[in-house]
Design a protein around this motif. Sequence first.
Motif, mmCIF file in Angstrom:
data_model
loop_
_atom_site.group_PDB
_atom_site.id
_atom_site.type_symbol
_atom_site.label_atom_id
_atom_site.label_comp_id
_atom_site.label_asym_id
_atom_site.label_seq_id
_atom_site.Cartn_x
_atom_site.Cartn_y
_atom_site.Cartn_z
ATOM 1 N N ILE A 107 29.248 -17.609 43.571
ATOM 2 C CA ILE A 107 29.152 -16.292 42.525
ATOM 3 C C ILE A 107 28.679 -15.102 43.169
ATOM 4 O O ILE A 107 29.561 -13.975 43.087
ATOM 5 C CB ILE A 107 28.211 -16.740 41.304
ATOM 6 C CG1 ILE A 107 28.699 -17.788 40.631
ATOM 7 C CG2 ILE A 107 28.005 -15.656 40.471
ATOM 8 C CD1 ILE A 107 27.646 -18.598 39.492
ATOM 9 N N VAL A 166 26.246 -8.765 29.446
ATOM 10 C CA VAL A 166 26.994 -9.627 30.424
ATOM 11 C C VAL A 166 26.410 -9.421 31.526
ATOM 12 O O VAL A 166 26.048 -10.264 32.457
ATOM 13 C CB VAL A 166 28.522 -9.502 30.525
ATOM 14 C CG1 VAL A 166 28.985 -10.458 31.555
ATOM 15 C CG2 VAL A 166 29.121 -9.985 28.986
ATOM 16 N N LEU A 190 23.384 -17.667 30.097
ATOM 17 C CA LEU A 190 23.319 -16.719 31.151
ATOM 18 C C LEU A 190 24.116 -17.241 32.362
ATOM 19 O O LEU A 190 24.819 -16.545 32.887
ATOM 20 C CB LEU A 190 21.943 -16.858 31.789
ATOM 21 C CG LEU A 190 20.763 -16.432 30.832
ATOM 22 C CD1 LEU A 190 19.308 -16.612 31.383
ATOM 23 C CD2 LEU A 190 20.941 -14.883 30.531
ATOM 24 N N PHE A 191 24.452 -18.692 32.380
ATOM 25 C CA PHE A 191 25.239 -19.258 33.524
ATOM 26 C C PHE A 191 26.806 -18.692 33.133
ATOM 27 O O PHE A 191 27.296 -18.199 34.258
ATOM 28 C CB PHE A 191 25.228 -20.554 33.686
ATOM 29 C CG PHE A 191 26.247 -21.372 34.515
ATOM 30 C CD1 PHE A 191 25.900 -21.207 35.844
ATOM 31 C CD2 PHE A 191 27.154 -22.097 33.708
ATOM 32 C CE1 PHE A 191 26.749 -21.904 36.619
ATOM 33 C CE2 PHE A 191 27.957 -22.799 35.005
ATOM 34 C CZ PHE A 191 27.841 -22.471 36.365
ATOM 35 N N ASN A 245 31.392 -13.378 45.050
ATOM 36 C CA ASN A 245 32.336 -12.786 44.179
ATOM 37 C C ASN A 245 31.886 -11.640 43.964
ATOM 38 O O ASN A 245 32.662 -10.650 43.483
ATOM 39 C CB ASN A 245 32.585 -13.640 43.114
ATOM 40 C CG ASN A 245 33.796 -14.417 42.971
ATOM 41 O OD1 ASN A 245 34.782 -13.481 42.489
ATOM 42 N ND2 ASN A 245 33.716 -15.593 43.076
ATOM 43 N N ALA A 300 27.681 -16.476 31.637
ATOM 44 C CA ALA A 300 27.807 -14.697 32.045
ATOM 45 C C ALA A 300 27.985 -14.584 33.426
ATOM 46 O O ALA A 300 28.885 -13.911 33.838
ATOM 47 C CB ALA A 300 26.511 -14.083 31.425
ATOM 48 N N ALA A 301 27.104 -15.173 34.099
ATOM 49 C CA ALA A 301 27.373 -15.109 35.638
ATOM 50 C C ALA A 301 28.698 -15.631 36.097
ATOM 51 O O ALA A 301 29.134 -15.047 36.947
ATOM 52 C CB ALA A 301 26.391 -15.973 36.379
ATOM 53 N N CYS A 302 29.376 -16.503 35.524
ATOM 54 C CA CYS A 302 30.717 -16.941 35.760
ATOM 55 C C CYS A 302 31.651 -16.064 35.549
ATOM 56 O O CYS A 302 32.911 -16.166 36.175
ATOM 57 C CB CYS A 302 30.925 -18.577 35.034
ATOM 58 S SG CYS A 302 30.048 -19.752 35.920
ATOM 59 N N SER A 303 31.534 -14.823 34.797
ATOM 60 C CA SER A 303 32.473 -14.066 34.385
ATOM 61 C C SER A 303 32.751 -13.406 35.709
ATOM 62 O O SER A 303 34.144 -13.029 35.550
ATOM 63 C CB SER A 303 31.908 -13.184 33.336
ATOM 64 O OG SER A 303 30.771 -12.281 34.103
ATOM 65 N N SER A 304 32.166 -13.309 36.513
ATOM 66 C CA SER A 304 32.538 -12.726 37.879
ATOM 67 C C SER A 304 33.681 -13.424 38.579
ATOM 68 O O SER A 304 34.822 -12.953 38.850
ATOM 69 C CB SER A 304 31.444 -12.126 38.775
ATOM 70 O OG SER A 304 31.087 -13.299 39.298
ATOM 71 N N VAL A 305 33.280 -14.824 38.670
ATOM 72 C CA VAL A 305 34.310 -15.780 39.059
ATOM 73 C C VAL A 305 35.632 -15.611 38.508
ATOM 74 O O VAL A 305 36.643 -15.399 38.987
ATOM 75 C CB VAL A 305 33.870 -17.060 39.362
ATOM 76 C CG1 VAL A 305 34.802 -17.880 39.895
ATOM 77 C CG2 VAL A 305 32.402 -17.155 39.995
ATOM 78 N N LEU A 314 33.856 -8.110 44.383
ATOM 79 C CA LEU A 314 34.456 -7.558 43.236
ATOM 80 C C LEU A 314 34.026 -5.817 43.363
ATOM 81 O O LEU A 314 34.985 -4.984 43.051
ATOM 82 C CB LEU A 314 33.746 -7.879 41.739
ATOM 83 C CG LEU A 314 34.588 -9.435 41.354
ATOM 84 C CD1 LEU A 314 34.045 -9.786 40.167
ATOM 85 C CD2 LEU A 314 36.166 -8.894 41.287
ATOM 86 N N ALA A 347 22.706 -10.351 31.530
ATOM 87 C CA ALA A 347 22.551 -11.744 31.850
ATOM 88 C C ALA A 347 22.809 -12.503 33.268
ATOM 89 O O ALA A 347 22.247 -13.551 33.639
ATOM 90 C CB ALA A 347 23.419 -12.405 30.859
ATOM 91 N N SER A 348 24.155 -11.825 33.820
ATOM 92 C CA SER A 348 24.299 -12.448 34.968
ATOM 93 C C SER A 348 23.331 -12.384 35.961
ATOM 94 O O SER A 348 23.074 -13.194 36.758
ATOM 95 C CB SER A 348 25.905 -11.866 35.398
ATOM 96 O OG SER A 348 26.610 -11.652 34.491
ATOM 97 N N TYR A 361 20.691 -14.730 35.468
ATOM 98 C CA TYR A 361 20.715 -15.945 36.157
ATOM 99 C C TYR A 361 20.622 -16.154 37.322
ATOM 100 O O TYR A 361 20.232 -16.880 38.072
ATOM 101 C CB TYR A 361 22.038 -16.533 35.582
ATOM 102 C CG TYR A 361 22.528 -17.993 36.052
ATOM 103 C CD1 TYR A 361 22.117 -18.876 35.490
ATOM 104 C CD2 TYR A 361 23.067 -18.003 37.241
ATOM 105 C CE1 TYR A 361 22.222 -20.229 35.859
ATOM 106 C CE2 TYR A 361 23.452 -19.535 37.798
ATOM 107 C CZ TYR A 361 23.106 -20.327 36.647
ATOM 108 O OH TYR A 361 23.133 -21.784 37.475
ATOM 109 N N LEU A 419 30.862 -4.012 35.792
ATOM 110 C CA LEU A 419 29.861 -5.205 35.838
ATOM 111 C C LEU A 419 29.301 -5.492 37.001
ATOM 112 O O LEU A 419 28.038 -5.796 37.164
ATOM 113 C CB LEU A 419 30.940 -6.427 35.576
ATOM 114 C CG LEU A 419 30.165 -7.424 34.746
ATOM 115 C CD1 LEU A 419 29.621 -6.993 33.566
ATOM 116 C CD2 LEU A 419 31.309 -8.510 34.546
#
Lengths: 307, 306
Positions: free
Chosen positions: B112, B91, A29-30, B115, A32-37, B119, B94-95, B98, B157
Amino acid sequence: MVERQIQLTTKPLSPKLRKVREKAIEILLFLAACSSVATTIAIIGILVYESITFFREVSLVNFLTDTQWSPLFDDAHYGILPLLSGTLVTTAVALSVAVPLGTIAAIYLSEFAPFRLREFIKPCLELLAGIPTVVYGYFALLFVTPLLQTFLWDLPGFNMLSAGIVMGVMIIPYVSSVSEDAMRSVPLHLREGSYAMGATRLQTALKVIFPSAISGITAAYILGISRAVGETMIVAIAAGLQPTLTWNPMNEAATITAYIVSVSLGDLPHGSLEYQTIFAAGLTLVLMTLVFNIFGYFLSRRYREKY
Amino acid sequence: MQQDLQQVKKIIIRNKLWQAIFAVVGLLSVLVGIITLITLVLDLFIDGLPRLSWQFLTSFPSRKPEEAGILAAWVGTVLVMIVTAIAAIPVGIASGIYLEEYAGKNWLTGLIEINVTNLAGVPSIIYGLLALGLFVYQLNLGESVLTAGLTLALLVLPIVIVTTREALRAVPNSIREAAYAMGASKWQAIWDHVLPYSIGSILTGVIIGLSRAVGETAPLITIGALTFIAFLPDPPIKAEFPYISFSWLQAPFTVMPIQMFNWVSRPEPDFQFNAAAAGVVLICMTLGMNALAIYLRYRIRKQIKW
C-alpha cells in the motif's frame, strides 16, 4: 463523607460490543487504505485492456518504428516516435533549466542562506508549484515566446523551447525542495569534520554534503523528470498539437500528453481505433515514467551512503 | 617559510572568493523562480484586470469576446470541488490513519505504501484516461460533475494520505499512552486525542490538495468536459419537497482552467484578454488557498510545542 459519583454522559458499551466496534472501524480504515491499490490496478487494467484491442489492429513493431503519427488521417500511421521525440525534447529542455537552478538553489538554501531568508523563500517557491499549469501555458505562449522571438528571429509561435523553459521553472521547486531536504539530513558531524580540516562552506557543500546526499538528490531529479514527462497543459498550449519527428527544440511538435488532449477535445466515438490510440499513448507514458522511476530507485540505492 | 605562508594566504583568498561568487549565484538562481512568479502574476494582471468586471463573472461564454464571461466555469469549479472534497477527505484521512496507527509491518502495508508513493507520481492525464474508461463508459456516469469530482478525488488522494500520515506521526506517543492508561480503546484514543491534535496539519494538506485540483485541466479535458456551456446545473436546494436535489451531479460541466484553455487557444487577441482575466480569477483561487495553507502550517508550528 460525601459519595462522589462519576457522571457518565453516555452509557458505556459492553466489552464485547466495544471489541466488535473496534474491529469494524479497523476494517473500514483498511478498506479505505486499499483504495490506493485499487486505483493502481484500475489504471493498469484500463490502459492494458484498451491497448490490447489497439495492438490487435496495429502491430507493436509498426507502433515503435513508424516515423509518422497520423491516426486521424485517411492514410493512418501509428508510429509513436514523433510523440516520443516531442516528449523527450521538452523534457530535456525543462531539465536543463530545472536541474542546475534547482540544485544550486538547494545547496544555497541548505548551506548558505541565513535562517530568515530561507523561511521567506521556501514558501515563495512553494507558491510556484501552486500555480495552475494552464496559467503557465498562457505565460509560455504569450510572454516567453514573444520574448525569445526578440533575439531568435525564426522561432515559430508554437515551439518546444519556450514550453520547455517554462516547464523547467515550474519544476524547480520540486527539485530544490527534495534535494534540500536530502542535504539537510546529512549529519552535522560530517560538516564539522570538513570545516575542521579548513574547508570553506562551498568546498564542504560540493565535496562532502553533495556526495553524501546524492541518493536523495537523484530522487529529486527523478521526480522532476516524471513531472516533465507527464506535464500536459503547458506543452499543449505552447508547443502545438502537430506530431512531428524532430529533435530541434525550436520546432513545433506534440508530446504524448498533448496528443491525448487534442484527441479528447474532439468527439471520438467510444470503441473506435482512434479512441484506443489515446490509451496506447497513455500506456507508453506510464511505462516511461515507470522506467525512469525504477532506474532512479536503483541509482539511489547504488549511491546510498550509510552513516 | 615566508613563501609558504604567502601561498596559503593566496589559497584562502581564492577559496573565499569562490565562496562569495557561489553565494551570489545561489541567490540569483533562487531569485529566478521568484522573479518568474512575479513576472507571471504581473503579466496576467496587466492583460486581464481591465477585462475583469461584474459582468465577466456573471455571464455565460459567448462568441463575442466582450460579452463572454465565466459564470458557468466558476460554478462548475465550485460544484466539482464539493464532490472532490466529499470523496477525497474521508477516504484519504481514513487511509492515513490506517497506515500510521493500525498497519503492522508486513508485505501488504509495504504494498500500500509503495502504491501511494507511486500514485503521487502518476501524470494527471493518466487519471483522466482511467476516468474515461472506468467512470464514463464502464460505470456509465457520463461526462458529468460527479465523474469530474471523483477523478480529481483520486488525484488528490495521495496528497491527503501523505499529509495525514505526517500529521499523525508528529503527535507524540505519550498522548496515546495517556489515553490508553485511562482505559480508552485504540479508536477512542485516535478519535478523541490524536486526531484533534493533528487536524490542523491535516487541513493544510487538504487545502493544498484541493488547490491542486482547482487548477487541474488535463484529466477533465480527457473525460470530455465541455467548453461551451450556456446554462447552470440544477440548484442543489429546491423550494418544493424533498428540498434537496442531486440532479446537478449528472449535469455536464466546464471548469475555470478549461474555460481559460479554450480562450487561450483561440487566435483572436480579445479572447486572450478574456483568458488572462479568467487566469486572474483562477490564480487568486489557487494562490489564496496555498497562502492559507502556508499560514496555517506556520501558526501550527508556532503554537504546538510538544
